[in-house]
Design a protein around this motif. Structure first.
Motif, PDB file in Angstrom:
ATOM      1  N   THR A   1      -2.541  20.783 -25.288  1.00 29.70           N
ATOM      2  CA  THR A   1      -2.216  19.529 -24.620  1.00 29.70           C
ATOM      3  C   THR A   1      -0.785  19.057 -24.855  1.00 29.70           C
TER       4      THR A   1
ATOM      5  N   SER B   1       3.851  20.914 -22.233  1.00 28.80           N
ATOM      6  CA  SER B   1       3.903  20.538 -20.825  1.00 28.80           C
ATOM      7  C   SER B   1       3.444  21.666 -19.889  1.00 28.80           C
ATOM      8  N   PRO B   2       2.763  21.298 -18.799  1.00 30.13           N
ATOM      9  CA  PRO B   2       2.397  22.295 -17.794  1.00 30.13           C
ATOM     10  C   PRO B   2       3.594  23.073 -17.226  1.00 30.13           C
TER      11      PRO B   2
ATOM     12  N   LYS C   1      -2.185  29.106 -18.466  1.00 29.87           N
ATOM     13  CA  LYS C   1      -2.779  27.864 -17.974  1.00 29.87           C
ATOM     14  C   LYS C   1      -2.525  26.741 -18.964  1.00 29.87           C
ATOM     15  N   SER C   2      -2.255  25.565 -18.441  1.00 31.39           N
ATOM     16  CA  SER C   2      -2.094  24.394 -19.299  1.00 31.39           C
ATOM     17  C   SER C   2      -3.460  23.775 -19.558  1.00 31.39           C
ATOM     18  N   SER C   3      -3.545  22.985 -20.604  1.00 32.79           N
ATOM     19  CA  SER C   3      -4.811  22.302 -20.897  1.00 32.79           C
ATOM     20  C   SER C   3      -5.195  21.366 -19.751  1.00 32.79           C
ATOM     21  N   TYR C   4      -4.196  20.905 -19.011  1.00 33.07           N
ATOM     22  CA  TYR C   4      -4.472  20.011 -17.878  1.00 33.07           C
ATOM     23  C   TYR C   4      -5.105  20.778 -16.722  1.00 33.07           C
ATOM     24  N   SER C   5      -4.588  21.967 -16.412  1.00 34.50           N
ATOM     25  CA  SER C   5      -5.185  22.743 -15.322  1.00 34.50           C
ATOM     26  C   SER C   5      -6.578  23.241 -15.701  1.00 34.50           C
TER      27      SER C   5
ATOM     28  N   ASN D   1      -8.540  21.429 -17.542  1.00 36.02           N
ATOM     29  CA  ASN D   1      -9.291  20.190 -17.767  1.00 36.02           C
ATOM     30  C   ASN D   1      -9.800  20.098 -19.211  1.00 36.02           C
TER      31      ASN D   1
ATOM     32  N   HIS E   1      -7.648  18.691 -21.694  1.00 35.56           N
ATOM     33  CA  HIS E   1      -6.760  17.766 -22.390  1.00 35.56           C
ATOM     34  C   HIS E   1      -7.470  16.595 -23.060  1.00 35.56           C
ATOM     35  N   PHE E   2      -8.722  16.347 -22.705  1.00 33.99           N
ATOM     36  CA  PHE E   2      -9.457  15.223 -23.286  1.00 33.99           C
ATOM     37  C   PHE E   2     -10.420  15.684 -24.382  1.00 33.99           C
TER      38      PHE E   2
END
Length: 117
Positions: free
Chosen positions: A12, A15-16, A31-35, A37, A39-40
């Motif tokens: 997280t 950055s993406p 892959k980013s933690s945001y893509s 899902n 990050h939470f």
């Protein structure tokens, strides 16, 4: 094992945009933690999701992942980044010279954690 069978997941705090640059530079699926899902989620939940996915290399600055992998084992493997807070360009300049060799160590050996300092 061909590199196409491995994915790299960025934690997280990374950055993406780093995922995009790393994908273009390494040819790996990054892959980013945001893509993803993620990050939470708590670090332990991310660890178990990566373990279930199989051949995953986590890239993180977080001190919890080395503890989790040391205690519970790989996969996932880990590239542990030892750099303080910085902007994306500074982080990429830090990662770029060593990321391919760090990934190779993870993919081609039994080493579970590679530290970049």
């Amino acid at each position: 094992m061909p590199h196409e069978q491995w994915e790299i997941w960025l934690d997280t705090q990374i950055s993406p945009i780093i995922a995009k640059w790393m994908n273009e530079y390494t040819g790996y699926v990054v892959k980013s933690s945001y893509s993803l899902n993620l990050h939470f989620l708590k670090d332990s939940e991310i660890y178990y999701r990566a373990k279930a996915a199989g051949n995953v290399i986590l890239v993180s600055k977080d001190a919890d992942f080395p503890i989790l992998i040391t205690r519970l084992g790989a996969p996932p493997k880990l590239i542990n980044i030892k750099i303080g807070n910085c902007d994306n360009r500074t982080l990429w300049a830090f990662l770029k010279p060593n990321i391919l060799s760090a990934i190779d160590i993870c993919v081609l050996s039994d080493v579970e954690i590679v530290e970049l300092e």
